[in-house]
Design an enzyme around this catalytic site. Structure first.
Site, PDB file in Angstrom:
ATOM      1  N   ASP A  69       0.505  -4.122   4.018  1.00 58.33           N
ATOM      2  CA  ASP A  69       0.520  -5.189   3.015  1.00 58.33           C
ATOM      3  C   ASP A  69       1.291  -4.764   1.775  1.00 58.33           C
ATOM      4  O   ASP A  69       1.626  -3.591   1.618  1.00 58.33           O
ATOM      5  CB  ASP A  69      -0.916  -5.611   2.647  1.00 58.33           C
ATOM      6  CG  ASP A  69      -1.856  -4.422   2.453  1.00 58.33           C
ATOM      7  OD1 ASP A  69      -1.370  -3.292   2.322  1.00 58.33           O
ATOM      8  OD2 ASP A  69      -3.086  -4.640   2.427  1.00 58.33           O
ATOM      9  N   ASN A 138     -16.272  -5.767   1.232  1.00 56.79           N
ATOM     10  CA  ASN A 138     -16.592  -7.107   1.744  1.00 56.79           C
ATOM     11  C   ASN A 138     -16.095  -7.305   3.180  1.00 56.79           C
ATOM     12  O   ASN A 138     -16.064  -8.413   3.684  1.00 56.79           O
ATOM     13  CB  ASN A 138     -16.016  -8.195   0.831  1.00 56.79           C
ATOM     14  CG  ASN A 138     -14.489  -8.208   0.819  1.00 56.79           C
ATOM     15  OD1 ASN A 138     -13.854  -7.378   1.465  1.00 56.79           O
ATOM     16  ND2 ASN A 138     -13.914  -9.151   0.093  1.00 56.79           N
ATOM     17  N   HIS A 140     -13.019  -6.649   4.312  1.00 56.16           N
ATOM     18  CA  HIS A 140     -11.607  -6.985   4.524  1.00 56.16           C
ATOM     19  C   HIS A 140     -10.853  -5.802   5.122  1.00 56.16           C
ATOM     20  O   HIS A 140     -11.221  -4.641   4.909  1.00 56.16           O
ATOM     21  CB  HIS A 140     -10.943  -7.527   3.255  1.00 56.16           C
ATOM     22  CG  HIS A 140     -10.603  -6.539   2.176  1.00 56.16           C
ATOM     23  ND1 HIS A 140     -10.820  -6.786   0.843  1.00 56.16           N
ATOM     24  CD2 HIS A 140     -10.040  -5.310   2.225  1.00 56.16           C
ATOM     25  CE1 HIS A 140     -10.392  -5.757   0.126  1.00 56.16           C
ATOM     26  NE2 HIS A 140      -9.928  -4.845   0.941  1.00 56.16           N
ATOM     27  N   GLU A 145      -9.054 -11.225   3.380  1.00 53.90           N
ATOM     28  CA  GLU A 145     -10.340 -11.423   2.721  1.00 53.90           C
ATOM     29  C   GLU A 145     -11.208 -12.347   3.589  1.00 53.90           C
ATOM     30  O   GLU A 145     -10.700 -12.999   4.510  1.00 53.90           O
ATOM     31  CB  GLU A 145     -10.113 -12.054   1.337  1.00 53.90           C
ATOM     32  CG  GLU A 145      -9.195 -11.246   0.401  1.00 53.90           C
ATOM     33  CD  GLU A 145      -9.905 -10.103  -0.335  1.00 53.90           C
ATOM     34  OE1 GLU A 145     -10.928  -9.583   0.177  1.00 53.90           O
ATOM     35  OE2 GLU A 145      -9.414  -9.722  -1.416  1.00 53.90           O
TER      36      GLU A 145
END
Ligand code: GLP
Length: 267
Positions: A69, A138, A140, A145
């Site tokens: 990314d 979380n 990801h 996400e």
């Protein structure tokens, strides 16, 4: 999945580094393609690989690398671009060709077109042989996400407020903190031939429990890795602390250490 509960960071780093070394050795004529993640989780493994390169002659000369990314709005030269971070933390210390390290262009005029083109460039490189991953608290992976499609491709994504505030410490001016990124999708990540995900610390324990034992759900994007046939999860005791079946994983780990040919990879 193959779960390895490592006694300490150095032991976990060796497991990841061994997988990278095997990938370098086993690649055919086209040369290995390594998928690299930024973040703190893979740093001990990168340090171990740099050590093997410098002290044992492990060569990356034939390898290419593909990043997961990049922030939208940052040039590759920006101090906080993932392109530059991975170079400074890892690839500059190896004999890999700088031009062989590929990342999405965060400064592209048309980020959506750049995302599509990135998926094509990964395919043209022959696909990723071994993808190294961290995991967000979380759940990801890359910048997928919660709510990311389990079939998602490389695309422009909005970052959560939490991720944006976590990143703010790296920027002098809060106005400069990126709010979007170009990220490989969950479907793209799963095309890697083998995946190794590494996590440490209590803060990752819930995400790791969901990844390994939870139902597959966009609420915890890493759970999509349950659909991949060859995933190795390397965690420390704290990150493993909420796994319900840790006794089972430990017994398989002991069995494999005693009888390596038992080869339970890709369970
Ligand atoms: C960022 C990156 C992810 C990384 C995650 C966890 O969001 N895009 O690739 O896995 O952070 O970071 P850390 O390893 O520092 O906990």
């Amino acid at each position: 999945m193959k779960i390895t509960i490592a006694a300490d960071a150095a032991a976990g780093a060796r497991v990841v580094a061994d997988l990278v070394e095997r990938t370098l050795r086993d690649a055919g004529d086209r040369g290995p393609v390594l998928g690299l993640a930024t973040g703190s989780s893979p740093l001990p493994a990168y340090a171990e690989l740099i050590r093997r390169h410098q002290e044992e002659g492990l060569s990356f000369a034939r390898a290419r690398a593909v990043l997961l990314d990049e922030y939208v709005g940052l040039t590759a030269a920006h101090a906080q671009s993932y392109h530059r971070v991975i170079r400074e933390q890892f690839t500059a210390h190896l004999d890999i060709d700088d031009a062989a390290v590929m990342s999405p262009d965060g400064a592209a005029d048309d980020p959506a077109a750049e995302a599509l083109a990135y998926d094509r460039r990964i395919a043209e490189a022959g696909g990723v042989d071994l993808q190294i991953l961290g995991i967000g608290a979380n759940g990801h992976i890359a910048f997928n996400e919660p709510s990311s499609s389990l079939a998602s491709r490389t695309r422009v994504v909005g970052l959560t407020r939490r991720t944006i505030s976590d990143n703010a410490r790296f920027f002098d001016d809060p106005a400069d903190v990126p709010v979007r990124a170009i990220s490989q999708g969950l479907g793209t990540v799963r095309e890697a031939r083998r995946i190794v995900l590494t996590a440490s610390g209590e803060g990752k324990a819930e995400a790791v429990a969901q990844l390994v034992e939870g139902p597959i759900s966009a609420r915890w994007p890493a759970t999509s890795l349950q659909l991949h046939p060859d995933v190795v999860v390397v965690v420390d005791e704290a990150a493993a602390s909420r796994l319900e079946l840790s006794d089972y994983y430990r017994s398989v780990q002991e069995l494999e250490a005693a009888v390596p040919a038992a080869g339970t990879r890709g369970r």
